[in-house]
Structures are given as C-alpha cells and as structure tokens.
Design an enzyme around this catalytic site. Structure first.
Site, mmCIF file in Angstrom:
data_model
loop_
_atom_site.group_PDB
_atom_site.id
_atom_site.type_symbol
_atom_site.label_atom_id
_atom_site.label_comp_id
_atom_site.label_asym_id
_atom_site.label_seq_id
_atom_site.Cartn_x
_atom_site.Cartn_y
_atom_site.Cartn_z
ATOM 1 N N THR A 89 -82.282 36.490 27.498
ATOM 2 C CA THR A 89 -81.648 36.725 28.801
ATOM 3 C C THR A 89 -81.922 38.176 29.171
ATOM 4 O O THR A 89 -81.451 39.090 28.489
ATOM 5 C CB THR A 89 -80.111 36.513 28.707
ATOM 6 N N LYS A 124 -79.814 31.868 35.608
ATOM 7 C CA LYS A 124 -78.940 32.183 34.465
ATOM 8 C C LYS A 124 -77.917 33.268 34.855
ATOM 9 O O LYS A 124 -76.728 33.156 34.572
ATOM 10 C CB LYS A 124 -79.817 32.663 33.291
ATOM 11 N N LYS A 147 -73.065 42.159 29.079
ATOM 12 C CA LYS A 147 -74.498 42.364 29.319
ATOM 13 C C LYS A 147 -74.966 41.536 30.519
ATOM 14 O O LYS A 147 -75.649 42.035 31.413
ATOM 15 C CB LYS A 147 -75.283 41.966 28.057
HETATM 16 P P1 NAD Z 1 -79.462 38.657 18.122
HETATM 17 O O1 NAD Z 1 -79.248 40.106 18.292
HETATM 18 O O2 NAD Z 1 -78.683 37.904 17.108
HETATM 19 O O3 NAD Z 1 -81.025 38.369 17.824
HETATM 20 C C1 NAD Z 1 -82.079 39.114 18.344
HETATM 21 C C2 NAD Z 1 -83.109 39.287 17.224
HETATM 22 O O4 NAD Z 1 -84.226 40.023 17.752
HETATM 23 C C3 NAD Z 1 -82.583 40.104 16.041
HETATM 24 O O5 NAD Z 1 -82.742 39.355 14.844
HETATM 25 C C4 NAD Z 1 -83.437 41.363 16.052
HETATM 26 O O6 NAD Z 1 -83.690 41.875 14.747
HETATM 27 C C5 NAD Z 1 -84.701 40.858 16.701
HETATM 28 N N1 NAD Z 1 -85.513 41.937 17.248
HETATM 29 C C6 NAD Z 1 -85.118 43.072 17.875
HETATM 30 N N2 NAD Z 1 -86.192 43.831 18.192
HETATM 31 C C7 NAD Z 1 -87.277 43.157 17.752
HETATM 32 C C8 NAD Z 1 -88.667 43.431 17.767
HETATM 33 N N3 NAD Z 1 -89.146 44.558 18.299
HETATM 34 N N4 NAD Z 1 -89.497 42.548 17.215
HETATM 35 C C9 NAD Z 1 -89.030 41.395 16.650
HETATM 36 N N5 NAD Z 1 -87.714 41.080 16.600
HETATM 37 C C10 NAD Z 1 -86.854 41.950 17.144
HETATM 38 O O7 NAD Z 1 -79.256 38.017 19.573
HETATM 39 P P2 NAD Z 1 -79.000 36.472 19.920
HETATM 40 O O8 NAD Z 1 -77.533 36.200 19.971
HETATM 41 O O9 NAD Z 1 -79.903 35.642 19.095
HETATM 42 O O10 NAD Z 1 -79.489 36.449 21.451
HETATM 43 C C11 NAD Z 1 -80.870 36.488 21.784
HETATM 44 C C12 NAD Z 1 -80.989 36.378 23.295
HETATM 45 O O11 NAD Z 1 -80.361 35.169 23.741
HETATM 46 C C13 NAD Z 1 -80.296 37.509 24.056
HETATM 47 O O12 NAD Z 1 -81.103 37.867 25.145
HETATM 48 C C14 NAD Z 1 -78.973 36.887 24.492
HETATM 49 O O13 NAD Z 1 -78.464 37.474 25.678
HETATM 50 C C15 NAD Z 1 -79.386 35.454 24.727
HETATM 51 N N6 NAD Z 1 -78.299 34.477 24.587
HETATM 52 C C16 NAD Z 1 -77.426 34.552 23.542
HETATM 53 C C17 NAD Z 1 -76.404 33.620 23.437
HETATM 54 C C18 NAD Z 1 -75.418 33.676 22.283
HETATM 55 O O14 NAD Z 1 -74.375 33.014 22.364
HETATM 56 N N7 NAD Z 1 -75.693 34.426 21.228
HETATM 57 C C19 NAD Z 1 -76.258 32.609 24.402
HETATM 58 C C20 NAD Z 1 -77.197 32.532 25.437
HETATM 59 C C21 NAD Z 1 -78.210 33.479 25.526
#
Ligand code: NAD
Length: 290
Positions: free
Chosen positions: A93, A168, A243
């Site tokens: 997102t 979204k 966010k």
């Molecule tokens: P998270 O922080 O758990 O996961 C993100 C991952 O990206 C981490 O493991 C991090 O180490 C990795 N990362 C960061 N920089 C990186 C790089 N340069 N190269 C490779 N990997 C890298 O976040 P999440 O909860 O999994 O959410 C991911 C996305 O989904 C976000 O944009 C969030 O807004 C969206 N989202 C989350 C939810 C939720 O409930 N968690 C729901 C809908 C949407």
C-alpha cells in the site's frame, strides 16, 4: 507452472508466498531480514541472498513492502539487474506518486506492471481470502488473475495504472471515518445507559448500518467477534491505519479535495501512536475517544 519471485516476506508477504508455494508455483523469496528463511525453505520456497539472485528467470515478480520509498528503491534495483521481461506486481500500500513512479519505471522498459494493494489483513493473507484492488491494463490483469485467485478470493480491475492504490486509499479513509462515527455513537449510548447489544441489533439493520458496526463493532461481546474481544490485538493496527490516512490526505492535497473528517481521524490516530498504542487494532479508537 510460472516461476514467482516474492520480495518482502513480512507479516503479509510471508503468508502470501506460502499460499503460492502450496499451489505449486515455483517461489523464490527475498527479504533484507532473513529470520523467516528457514520456515519458508521448509515449505518449498527457495530463499535468495540478493535481489539479483531472487529475480533470476522469474516469470512474475511480486513485491509486498512497507512504503512507497522502499518500493521505489527496490524496483530501481530490480530493473537494474533484470534480464528478461516478467510481469511486475506491487501489492504494497503506497502513495499515488510512488505508484506512478513504479509504472513509469516498468513502462520505460516494456515490462508489464500492475499495482495491486490488498485488503483483508494478515488473517486474509493466511487464509487466502484477500481482496486485490488492481491498477493496470486488462491483458496484464488477466495474466495475473490466477495468481490473485491463489492468494485471495476477490480481485477487481479498478482502472489504469495507480487505480488500485487510489481505490485502496479511498476505501480505508472511509473505514477510518465510519469507525470514528461508530465509536462516538456507542460512547454516547453507553453514557445514556443504553444496552449496547440492543443498539447493535437496531443499528446493524437500520440506516446507521455499516461494515464498522456490522462486522467489526468496537464493543466487547457485542456483534461478531472482533479485535476488541481479544484486547485489541490487530487485526489492522492503528499504525497502519495512520499510514493509510496520510496517503489519503496527501492524495487529497495534491488534487485540492477537502477531507476534513479524514484529517480529524488522522490526528486521532497520531495521538494513539504517541500514547504507545500504535500496535493496537484501529478499533481501539473507541477507547481513545472515551
Ligand atoms: P511488514 O513490515 O511486516 O513487512 C514488510 C517486509 O518488507 C519486512 O519483512 C521487511 O524486512 C521487508 N523489507 C523492507 N525493506 C526491504 C528491502 N529493501 N528489500 C526487501 N525486503 C524489504 O509489513 P506487512 O504488514 O507485511 O505489510 C506490507 C504491505 O502491505 C504494507 O504496504 C502495508 O501497508 C500493506 N498492508 C498490510 C496489512 C496488514 O494488516 N499488515 C493489510 C493490508 C495491507
């Protein structure tokens, strides 16, 4: 079967990659944090030590990253080492500006690309019941649809590039504002000594009915089980809602759209985070407003 490279194996990406592997796609994962590599490898997911290694010979590359800045950085790295022309899908997102950048970067190299943020949270990712909101062209969407169908139970092509992110953002700003309204309504009813189960019974089938009441009522033991019944364990955290509201406000400012309620909700969530409650589910707003 297509080879899929999955970048970003956090709360969401980890579960999504597992579902793809279970559906027999050949999945290679990459994350800067290697903590989950062992578990992924035990589930038939190859884990790479660099982006280059992760995307080598991939037919599809999916990213699931924290924010727009990181998406921009990672996709710059990807295109700099890319040798073939896979389908590029960003499920993170992010803001419209960085989503446009992702499309420009891939367009310039004739790489098919879709922005495809999701709703449904970690539980939806685990149970493969996510909804994908997709921006891009129909041909690329049709190519990606079987992959979305493995990770979710609904995908909607919302329009051309960046439309998925736009939809979204618009959905989540409405969710935040309706949850604030629901919280105020139930807080008032509580002060008026109303039985909150009776209020739920009426609202959920009356003109005040909305998803925030019907499926996610922020009152303990009222309505279906939701994070309030589990001490506000997210669910969808206040931090993530904050966010998403910041993305909505910046899109509104860029387009001269008035979003006063959204700004108010954003301020509430800023305070919740300042009070160290950012990890709590966003329905905690009811307690905060009390
Ligand atoms: P998270 O922080 O758990 O996961 C993100 C991952 O990206 C981490 O493991 C991090 O180490 C990795 N990362 C960061 N920089 C990186 C790089 N340069 N190269 C490779 N990997 C890298 O976040 P999440 O909860 O999994 O959410 C991911 C996305 O989904 C976000 O944009 C969030 O807004 C969206 N989202 C989350 C939810 C939720 O409930 N968690 C729901 C809908 C949407």
């Amino acid at each position: 079967m297509k080879k899929i490279s999955f970048i970003g194996l956090g709360n969401m990406g980890y579960e999504m990659a597992l579902n793809l592997a279970e559906a027999k796609y050949e999945v290679t994962g990459y994350d800067i944090v290697k903590e989950k590599y062992k578990k992924l490898e035990a589930n038939n997911i190859k884990c790479a030590n660099s982006i280059d290694e992760a995307i080598r010979s991939a037919d599809v590359i999916i990213s699931m990253l924290p924010d727009g800045k990181i998406v921009r950085y990672v996709w710059n790295e990807i295109v700099s080492v890319l040798k073939n022309k896979p389908l590029a899908i960003d499920c993170s997102t992010i803001d419209i500006e960085n989503a446009s950048y992702f499309h420009k970067l891939t367009d310039e190299r004739n790489i098919k690309a879709l922005d495809a943020p999701v709703s449904g949270g970690v539980i939806g990712a685990k149970k493969a019941t996510l909804t994908f909101m997709v921006g891009g062209n129909e041909k690329d969407y049709n190519e990606a649809k079987p992959i979305f169908d493995v990770m979710g139970n609904k995908s909607v092509l919302c329009g051309l590039a960046t439309s998925g992110q736009a939809v979204k953002i618009c959905n989540n700003m409405l969710l935040a504002v309706t949850m604030v309204g629901v919280s105020e309504s139930f807080n008032l009813a509580e002060s008026l000594k109303i039985d909150l189960n009776k209020l739920f019974e009426v609202i959920s089938t009356s003109s005040g009915s909305c998803w925030a009441v019907n499926n996610y009522c922020p009152v303990k033991d009222v309505g279906p089980v939701s994070p309030v019944d589990n001490n506000f364990k997210a669910g969808f955290s206040s931090k993530l809602m904050h966010k998403d509201l910041s993305l909505a406000i910046s899109a509104a400012e860029d387009n001269n759209v008035k979003v006063d309620f959204t700004k108010q909700a954003f301020n509430f969530f800023s305070n919740i985070i300042e009070n160290n409650n950012g990890e709590k589910d966003f329905s905690f707003i009811k307690e905060y407003l009390k």
